[in-house]
Design an enzyme around this catalytic site. Structure first.
Site, PDB file in Angstrom:
ATOM      1  N   ARG A 154       0.691  -1.187  -0.088  1.00  0.00           N
ATOM      2  CA  ARG A 154      -0.123  -0.066   0.008  1.00  0.00           C
ATOM      3  C   ARG A 154       0.764   1.150   0.053  1.00  0.00           C
ATOM      4  NH1 ARG A 154      -5.065   1.351  -1.602  1.00  0.00           N
ATOM      5  NH2 ARG A 154      -6.287   2.785   0.125  1.00  0.00           N
ATOM      6  N   THR A 462      -8.915   0.271  -9.486  1.00  0.00           N
ATOM      7  CA  THR A 462      -8.569  -1.083  -9.199  1.00  0.00           C
ATOM      8  C   THR A 462      -8.719  -2.303 -10.341  1.00  0.00           C
ATOM      9  OG1 THR A 462      -8.881  -0.496  -6.881  1.00  0.00           O
ATOM     10  CG2 THR A 462      -8.354  -2.717  -7.181  1.00  0.00           C
ATOM     11  N   THR A 480      -3.876  -1.188  -7.812  1.00  0.00           N
ATOM     12  CA  THR A 480      -4.859  -0.113  -7.868  1.00  0.00           C
ATOM     13  C   THR A 480      -3.880   1.198  -8.113  1.00  0.00           C
ATOM     14  OG1 THR A 480      -6.519   1.131  -7.124  1.00  0.00           O
ATOM     15  CG2 THR A 480      -5.186   0.300  -5.424  1.00  0.00           C
ATOM     16  N   ASP A 502      -7.984   8.321  -0.363  1.00  0.00           N
ATOM     17  CA  ASP A 502      -8.734   7.112   0.242  1.00  0.00           C
ATOM     18  C   ASP A 502      -8.484   7.420   1.898  1.00  0.00           C
ATOM     19  OD1 ASP A 502      -9.583   5.693  -1.634  1.00  0.00           O
ATOM     20  OD2 ASP A 502      -8.179   4.027  -1.555  1.00  0.00           O
ATOM     21  N   SER A 527      -8.062   0.744   2.936  1.00  0.00           N
ATOM     22  CA  SER A 527      -8.458   0.302   1.625  1.00  0.00           C
ATOM     23  C   SER A 527      -9.546  -0.680   1.860  1.00  0.00           C
ATOM     24  CB  SER A 527      -7.152  -0.449   0.926  1.00  0.00           C
ATOM     25  OG  SER A 527      -7.711  -1.637  -0.068  1.00  0.00           O
ATOM     26  N   SER A 528     -10.440  -1.095   0.870  1.00  0.00           N
ATOM     27  CA  SER A 528     -11.263  -2.293   0.703  1.00  0.00           C
ATOM     28  C   SER A 528     -10.896  -3.276  -0.120  1.00  0.00           C
ATOM     29  CB  SER A 528     -12.871  -1.621   0.293  1.00  0.00           C
ATOM     30  OG  SER A 528     -13.188  -0.435   1.019  1.00  0.00           O
ATOM     31  N   GLY A 554     -13.261  -2.368  -7.386  1.00  0.00           N
ATOM     32  CA  GLY A 554     -14.479  -1.733  -7.252  1.00  0.00           C
ATOM     33  C   GLY A 554     -14.630  -0.743  -6.024  1.00  0.00           C
ATOM     34  N   GLY A 555     -13.600  -0.366  -5.646  1.00  0.00           N
ATOM     35  CA  GLY A 555     -13.623   0.483  -4.674  1.00  0.00           C
ATOM     36  C   GLY A 555     -14.158  -0.168  -3.253  1.00  0.00           C
TER      37      GLY A 555
END
Length: 666
Positions: A154, A462, A480, A502, A527-528, A554-555
């Site tokens: 990340r 992403t 992403t 984010d 993040s998701s 897909g966020g």
């Protein structure tokens, strides 16, 4: 032999194992590297090819039936069937990326080797979604040791960032970043992490030489590729923003400023040069020297080449890149019925939220509420099935929104995932679900910790891919640049992310409570992303054999797409393609429940008044959205067919994905 790089003499980007059929000494070398894997000659010829009733076609060949031939993005492709393979498989969001990964597996490479090759190609052919200038999360399963590892790539905020980094130019100059807020400024760009993460994983699990894993991407960048439907749509949708950056404009736009269209052949020599630098110098060559300086210069730029457009610079320095560290983390693994499910820990909220939703759903007999009229598209989910999953997700998102952030900065309740995922706690959460009425908006659980504020953050962008190699090792990786085309800033052939958006833009919520996901120097935004591995339970209740790998872009809705796919496969018995293709459904913590309106099994006429799924949910109090969903699920399962153990793959019909492997028909 495993680390021998086979190159033809005529091109620095043309490894022998990528050139058509191999003969003579080259074929012997490939066999020594494990290339045949025990397959007969016919099966070996079809490996990494698309097999149909009339024969096979190699991806990228340009011959009839080539799935890499650019087509308009349709929103949903009907009739996709599960693909089966004997020993190795890759499922990604782009045919050329799947081909690159499959070629590595065919040459005896590991799942991690293939992941490097897939990411390098995706950064070229799907730049709107991921790339060298972004970040990623990876789960790796080692079949020999039965160990699952999580790799965190990340992005991070620069050392000079303050809590107000995204909303003010400085704590003394409280004007907003320009142009148009943080995203298009240098403030949105986090220190990229994907290259360092892949290097770490390759050091742990690679078999082939790092230097050869960028060949497919380098060749495509040098020789050119055709713009796909999704890339063309992304360029068209962001053309005015791309125009502010001279390098992005020169690459994505025509001389008259119009967006490059579907099927346009584009070459990216700057990207090929960057790949060559990374291939020969390793990840260090990306995080120091000219490449790193180019990244820093672009982040700190006050204009994108047009002096009339002022850009608020970011505060990233060379020291931020030099000091970036990818991290090995302990995955989030929880039991679910007859399975163990493993996901990413913080700073991703995906693993916790998926596990939380499943832990709540475990208290219901979901098998009794499966889809009807099951077909290639996954059938039609039942009203109660969608209701229960959506309610469980509302509860999971409520906890996720309040408590989950980069745990290196903001600890979880109790200091680990144990309290959030405790079975008795999740049972109490399940008791809040009514079978006759939607709760609308859920409240977070109370853990006696200091008050935590909640500020909603919209995530986008992403891509995801899943890989299994011939040794049974598995990789699931979600990667992403955040929004489509990231920050619109381009350097040395690749786009830079806007991942720092984010973070919550304000450090406190309306009540003044501190927000867990606020900006802090060196911190990673929440993040998701939810790359997920599933294992069967062993006889003693422990983690047994690999069963499934999946994930999606897909966020913030990634969590919903992954839960849908897991429930489809584990509770409803759908195959890898059916579970992937099934209607996207679910809810974040709001009264709105989403049903993907792009799916052919929904009747949207007359506002959905004639569709029993839509009306049934409305009768239970759900506010139903039928906006088209843009999942990009890639799923691989280990199944038994006709007494044979084999891999079964599915690629999302909503994107351009493709499954490849040592394909055969069961």
């Amino acid at each position: 032999m495993a680390n021998v790089l086979l190159l033809s003499p005529d091109s620095a980007w043309r490894p022998l194992w990528r050139i058509g059929a191999l003969t003579g000494a080259a074929a012997l070398v490939l066999t020594a590297c494990g290339g045949s894997g025990g397959l007969d000659e016919a099966a070996q010829a079809e490996a990494c090819a698309v097999v149909n009733e009339t024969g096979s076609v190699i991806v990228g060949s340009g011959l009839p039936g080539d799935p890499a031939a650019p087509e308009p993005a349709s929103g949903y492709r009907l009739g996709k069937k599960a693909v089966h393979a004997k020993s190795y498989m890759v499922a990604s969001a782009n045919p050329l990326a799947s081909r690159a990964g499959c070629d590595v597996l065919k040459a005896g490479g590991s799942a991690t080797d293939a992941a490097v090759a897939v990411q390098a190609v995706l950064g070229l052919v799907e730049p709107q979604s991921s790339g060298l200038g972004g970040g990623a999360f990876m789960l790796h399963y080692d079949a020999a040791t039965k160990k699952v590892e999580a790799y965190d790539g990340r992005e991070t905020a620069p050392a000079a960032a303050t809590e107000n980094y995204l909303r003010w130019v400085s704590d003394s100059d409280q004007s907003a970043p320009q142009p148009g807020g943080a995203r298009a400024s240098g403030r949105s760009i986090g220190t990229p992490g994907v290259v360092r993460m892949l290097s770490m994983a390759h050091q742990d699990h690679g078999k082939l030489a790092w230097s050869g894993l960028f060949d497919s991407a380098g060749q495509l960048a040098t020789d050119g590729f055709r713009v796909s439907g999704r890339m063309a749509a992304a360029i068209a949708g962001t053309a005015s923003s791309l125009a502010r950056d001279s390098e992005a404009a020169a690459y994505f736009l025509n001389a008259d400023g119009s967006p490059k269209a579907l099927g346009t052949v584009v070459k990216n020599p700057a990207y090929a040069s960057t790949l060559r630098t990374i291939a020969t110098g390793g990840a260090d060559a990306f995080y120091s020297g000219p490449v790193a300086q180019g990244i820093v210069d672009k982040i700190k730029a006050t204009s994108g080449g047009n002096p009339a457009v002022a850009i608020t610079p970011g505060l990233t320095e060379m020291s931020d890149l030099a000091g970036y560290q990818a991290k090995r983390r302990v995955p989030v693994c929880t039991s679910y019925r007859a399975y163990w499910v493993c996901g990413m820990p913080p700073p991703s909220s995906g693993g916790i939220a998926v596990a939380s939703a499943l832990g709540i759903l475990e208290n219901f007999n979901l098998a009794a509420y499966g889809p009807t009229k099951i077909d290639l598209e996954g059938g039609k989910p039942s009203v109660m099935g969608v209701h229960l999953v959506s309610e469980a997700e509302r509860l999971a998102y409520a906890d996720r929104d309040k408590y989950v952030a980069d745990a290196d900065f903001v600890p979880l309740p109790g200091g680990s995932t144990a309290m959030l995922l405790d079975k008795s706690y999740l049972r109490s959460r399940a008791s809040l679900i009514s079978m006759t009425r939607s709760m609308g908006t859920a409240s977070a659980g109370v853990f006696g910790s200091a008050p935590a504020g909640v500020v909603k953050v919209e995530e986008r962008g992403t891509t995801h891919f899943s890989i299994v190699d011939r040794q049974g090792n598995a990789v699931v990786m979600t990667t992403t640049v955040e929004s489509s085309m990231g920050s619109y800033h381009m350097t040395q052939g690749f786009l830079l992310n806007n991942q720092l958006t984010d973070f919550a833009s304000t450090p406190t919520d309306a009540s003044g409570a501190p927000v867990a996901n606020r900006v802090q120097p060196g911190k990673r935004p929440r993040s998701s992303m939810a790359p997920t591995l599933v294992f069967k339970k062993s006889a003693d209740g422990g983690m047994g054999d690999f069963y499934m790998g999946t994930g999606s872009p897909g966020g913030s809705t990634i969590i919903q797409y992954v839960v849908k796919t897991l429930v489809g496969a584990l509770d409803w018995g759908l195959n890898a393609q059916q579970a992937t293709s099934m209607i996207d459904f679910g809810a974040s913590n709001s009264p709105t429940t989403s049903l993907g309106g792009e799916h052919p099994h929904l009747d949207l006429s007359n506002g959905g008044a004639g569709d029993p799924l839509i009306t049934g949910l409305r009768d239970l109090g759900h506010t139903v959205s039928t906006s088209a969903q843009s999942s990009g699920i890639s799923t691989i399962m280990r199944v038994q067919r006709n007494g044979q153990s084999m891999l079964e793959g599915g690629a999302d019909p909503r994107r351009e994905g493709l499954v490849l492997g040592d394909t055969f028909k069961p």
